[in-house]
Scaffold this motif. Structure first.
Motif, mmCIF file in Angstrom:
data_model
loop_
_atom_site.group_PDB
_atom_site.id
_atom_site.type_symbol
_atom_site.label_atom_id
_atom_site.label_comp_id
_atom_site.label_asym_id
_atom_site.label_seq_id
_atom_site.Cartn_x
_atom_site.Cartn_y
_atom_site.Cartn_z
ATOM 1 N N UNK A 65 7.101 -4.755 20.116
ATOM 2 C CA UNK A 65 6.347 -3.969 21.102
ATOM 3 C C UNK A 65 5.982 -2.598 20.548
ATOM 4 N N UNK A 66 6.942 -1.962 19.899
ATOM 5 C CA UNK A 66 6.690 -0.622 19.349
ATOM 6 C C UNK A 66 5.676 -0.658 18.211
ATOM 7 N N UNK A 67 5.784 -1.631 17.303
ATOM 8 C CA UNK A 67 4.843 -1.714 16.186
ATOM 9 C C UNK A 67 3.428 -1.975 16.686
ATOM 10 N N UNK A 68 3.319 -2.786 17.731
ATOM 11 C CA UNK A 68 2.002 -3.056 18.320
ATOM 12 C C UNK A 68 1.424 -1.791 18.944
ATOM 13 N N UNK A 69 2.242 -1.098 19.743
ATOM 14 C CA UNK A 69 1.770 0.114 20.416
ATOM 15 C C UNK A 69 1.402 1.207 19.421
ATOM 16 N N UNK A 70 2.124 1.277 18.305
ATOM 17 C CA UNK A 70 1.855 2.300 17.294
ATOM 18 C C UNK A 70 0.587 2.006 16.503
ATOM 19 N N UNK A 71 0.101 0.767 16.571
ATOM 20 C CA UNK A 71 -1.058 0.398 15.761
ATOM 21 C C UNK A 71 -0.711 0.283 14.287
ATOM 22 N N UNK A 72 0.501 -0.197 14.008
ATOM 23 C CA UNK A 72 0.983 -0.333 12.634
ATOM 24 C C UNK A 72 0.413 -1.621 12.039
ATOM 25 N N UNK A 73 -0.815 -1.524 11.561
ATOM 26 C CA UNK A 73 -1.541 -2.658 10.999
ATOM 27 C C UNK A 73 -1.856 -2.399 9.531
ATOM 28 N N UNK A 74 -2.255 -3.453 8.848
ATOM 29 C CA UNK A 74 -2.618 -3.306 7.444
ATOM 30 C C UNK A 74 -3.807 -2.365 7.284
ATOM 31 N N UNK A 75 -4.780 -2.467 8.185
ATOM 32 C CA UNK A 75 -5.937 -1.569 8.112
ATOM 33 C C UNK A 75 -5.518 -0.118 8.342
ATOM 34 N N UNK A 76 -4.607 0.111 9.289
ATOM 35 C CA UNK A 76 -4.160 1.475 9.557
ATOM 36 C C UNK A 76 -3.414 2.056 8.368
ATOM 37 N N UNK A 77 -2.620 1.221 7.709
ATOM 38 C CA UNK A 77 -1.884 1.681 6.519
ATOM 39 C C UNK A 77 -2.850 2.049 5.403
ATOM 40 N N UNK A 78 -3.772 1.138 5.119
ATOM 41 C CA UNK A 78 -4.742 1.411 4.050
ATOM 42 C C UNK A 78 -5.596 2.618 4.379
ATOM 43 N N UNK A 118 -7.924 4.085 -0.629
ATOM 44 C CA UNK A 118 -7.914 2.969 -1.584
ATOM 45 C C UNK A 118 -7.155 3.260 -2.876
ATOM 46 N N UNK A 119 -7.262 4.483 -3.410
ATOM 47 C CA UNK A 119 -6.573 4.786 -4.670
ATOM 48 C C UNK A 119 -5.059 4.720 -4.494
ATOM 49 N N UNK A 120 -4.555 5.366 -3.437
ATOM 50 C CA UNK A 120 -3.121 5.324 -3.178
ATOM 51 C C UNK A 120 -2.663 3.904 -2.867
ATOM 52 N N UNK A 121 -3.504 3.126 -2.189
ATOM 53 C CA UNK A 121 -3.148 1.751 -1.870
ATOM 54 C C UNK A 121 -2.991 0.928 -3.141
ATOM 55 N N UNK A 122 -3.899 1.132 -4.086
ATOM 56 C CA UNK A 122 -3.777 0.433 -5.366
ATOM 57 C C UNK A 122 -2.533 0.881 -6.115
ATOM 58 N N UNK A 123 -2.227 2.178 -6.039
ATOM 59 C CA UNK A 123 -1.026 2.695 -6.702
ATOM 60 C C UNK A 123 0.231 2.071 -6.118
ATOM 61 N N UNK A 124 0.282 1.898 -4.797
ATOM 62 C CA UNK A 124 1.433 1.250 -4.165
ATOM 63 C C UNK A 124 1.601 -0.160 -4.714
ATOM 64 N N UNK A 125 0.486 -0.854 -4.922
ATOM 65 C CA UNK A 125 0.549 -2.197 -5.492
ATOM 66 C C UNK A 125 1.113 -2.218 -6.895
ATOM 67 N N UNK A 126 1.045 -1.059 -7.581
ATOM 68 C CA UNK A 126 1.609 -0.935 -8.929
ATOM 69 C C UNK A 126 3.008 -0.320 -8.908
ATOM 70 N N UNK A 127 3.577 -0.199 -7.708
ATOM 71 C CA UNK A 127 4.923 0.351 -7.601
ATOM 72 C C UNK A 127 4.991 1.860 -7.662
ATOM 73 N N UNK A 128 3.869 2.552 -7.420
ATOM 74 C CA UNK A 128 3.810 4.013 -7.469
ATOM 75 C C UNK A 128 3.586 4.546 -6.058
ATOM 76 N N UNK A 129 4.580 5.217 -5.509
ATOM 77 C CA UNK A 129 4.504 5.687 -4.130
ATOM 78 C C UNK A 129 4.019 7.128 -3.991
#
Length: 521
Positions: free
Chosen positions: A16-29, A34-45
């Motif tokens: 319920x909380x994750x839904x209400x917060x709008x915690x979606x893949x699109x919201x994260x990206x 895009x650059x930071x998202x690609x970096x996360x995929x390479x293990x760089x936070x």
């Protein structure tokens, strides 16, 4: 390590909380770009944390805590998750609280999905990754959704499935995908931790009908049968040597490629007649022998007769394979430990005469007639962009129908060219006739076939109007060749084009299969 606790009420509160917060893949990206998202995929936070800055909204808090595995203050977590709160995460085994700070013990990441039934999103809980741990993974690590698991999810054929078995379920992504078509799913694993994550992820996404059982391969379901079996097994070839980590999520504890061999030879016993198994696997090339021939031997050794369609997607040499999996465990290149582990892999391969390692997809079918009719072992190495499940299902259905048609019946059948097929003609300068004619497939495996003018003419004429035999007779007349000989040449090749998806049947079969799950090849 703390085990996840699949508590229904707390998992529902977190959902319920994750839904209400709008915690979606699109919201994260969108939150870090895009650059930071690609970096996360390479293990760089670092780039993602920098992009989030001082943001304190729920999505930013959840990105730090649940996506990246960064500790966050209790007050911020309670505000982002008002129903579940930090206390709920602790009850689920996903976090602990130290002096007012919520320390994540697992990740919960949004994951988009799409299949023939539509699209949506899940939240998938799994263990902290290397970037969050700042070091090598523990051997009991439960992996999240990676490239291999997405590949297999996309390979699952659509349509009603009855009971499905997911062998080596891990975090449960294949079980969740299978449940969209299945009446019930049994998910097995040797890891209690993996089973806890699978049960939690089912609860977190409000999905019932998934039963978890502990055990190796088919032991937990001995005596039972399933309409489908799906598995991303721990197929990684690992040296059985002292000091080499044995990661449960990728290492089945057997030497060489014996784990995949055991799966292939044993799966027939748990497949119902007409049932299909789909899995990913590695196989060894030994002393110059072809790796696909090795897989063929496994299929032949099955006590239950099986149809097989095996697609090799990649071949690595022993060094490349060793370095891939040493890095996967979080060991840094250039370190003494890295060199020691790579050498252990190379020694292991040398002991068996391994010259290369193949990776690919296996589709195995238990024919209702007990007489196999499909034995297709091929290499398809070009990039594939779209999920392949629908294509595999269409290919199997086409093969099923083709087994009921002799050449005379096929000649009376109306065909049409698939909508994603194009033709390319290459001419030498100054010459009118093309020197090369190619048929190109836009979807599926993206195959490119070089064809002769007669086959090109047949494909071009298949517009869903006239039977294939009449078209071939007309082409024979134009080319001034014998019509009977041209039929004998083109009809077998039309069968191949129907299987691979260049051609389609223009009309429905006279008798539809009685049970959608039974692919009787």
């Amino acid at each position: 390590m703390t085990l996840p606790v699949p508590d229904p009420a707390t998992a529902a509160a977190l959902r319920t909380d994750l839904t209400a917060a709008g915690y979606t893949a699109d919201a994260v990206r969108g939150g870090w770009g895009p650059l930071a998202d690609e970096a996360v995929g390479h293990g760089l936070h670092g780039p993602a944390l920098q992009a989030l800055g001082e943001r304190a909204d729920p999505v930013a808090v959840l990105c730090r805590l649940l996506f990246l595995g960064v500790p966050v203050e209790v007050d911020a977590v309670d505000a982002a998750l008002p129903d579940c709160g930090a206390g709920g995460l602790v009850r689920l085994g996903l976090a602990r609280v130290d002096e007012g700070i919520v320390v994540p013990l697992a990740l919960v990441r949004p994951q988009d999905f799409a299949d023939a039934s539509g699209s949506g999103q899940w939240w998938i809980a799994s263990d902290l990754d290397e970037a969050a741990l700042r070091g090598a993974l523990p051997t009991g690590h439960v992996l999240g959704v990676g490239g291999a698991s997405l590949t297999l999810a996309g390979l699952q054929m659509p349509g009603p499935a009855g009971r499905v078995l997911d062998v080596g379920t891990g975090c449960g992504i294949q079980a969740l995908r299978a449940r969209r078509d299945a009446d019930a799913v049994v998910a097995t694993d040797i890891s209690e931790r993996a089973l806890r994550f699978t049960a939690l992820n089912a609860l977190l996404n409000g999905i019932d009908g998934i039963e978890v059982r502990r055990g190796s391969l088919f032991e937990p379901v001995a005596g039972e049968q399933f309409g489908r079996v799906v598995s991303n097994p721990p197929f990684v070839i690992t040296p059985r040597a002292a000091g080499v980590p044995e990661y449960e999520y990728r290492d089945g504890g057997l030497a060489g490629d014996e784990l995949v061999a055991a799966f292939v030879t044993g799966v027939g016993a748990v497949l119902a007649p007409g049932g299909v198994a789909q899995l990913l696997g590695n196989w060894e090339y030994r002393d110059g022998a072809d790796g696909l021939d090795r897989v063929r031997e496994w299929v032949a050794a099955s006590p239950v007769a099986l149809d097989a369609w095996v697609i090799e997607r990649e071949i690595l040499d022993p060094l490349g394979y060793a370095e891939l999996w040493v890095r996967d465990g979080g060991t840094a290149p250039g370190s003494p430990e890295y060199a020691r582990l790579v050498e252990a892999w190379l020694d292991d391969f040398a002991a068996r005469g391994v010259t290369a390692i193949g990776f690919g997809y296996l589709l195995l079918h238990r024919p209702a007639s007990a007489t196999p009719s499909l034995a297709r072992y091929e290499r398809v190495t070009q990039p594939v962009s779209a999920p392949l499940g629908a294509h595999l299902g269409a290919a199997v259905t086409a093969w099923q129908r083709l087994q009921q048609l002799n050449d005379a019946a096929l000649a009376r059948t109306v065909l049409s060219v698939a909508g994603d097929v194009t033709e390319a003609r290459h001419h030498r300068p100054g010459e009118e006739a093309p020197s090369v004619i190619e048929l190109r497939q836009g979807g599926a495996f993206g195959r490119v076939l070089e064809v002769d003018p007669a086959l090109a003419a047949l494909v071009g004429a298949c517009d869903g109007d006239l039977p294939a035999g009449l078209l071939i007779d007309a082409i024979a007349d134009l080319l001034e060749v014998d019509a009977g000989a041209l039929r004998a040449d083109l009809l077998p090749r039309a069968r191949e084009l129907l299987f691979t998806g260049f051609l389609e049947f223009a009309e429905s079969p006279a008798v539809a299969p009685a049970a959608p799950v039974a692919y009787d090849l």
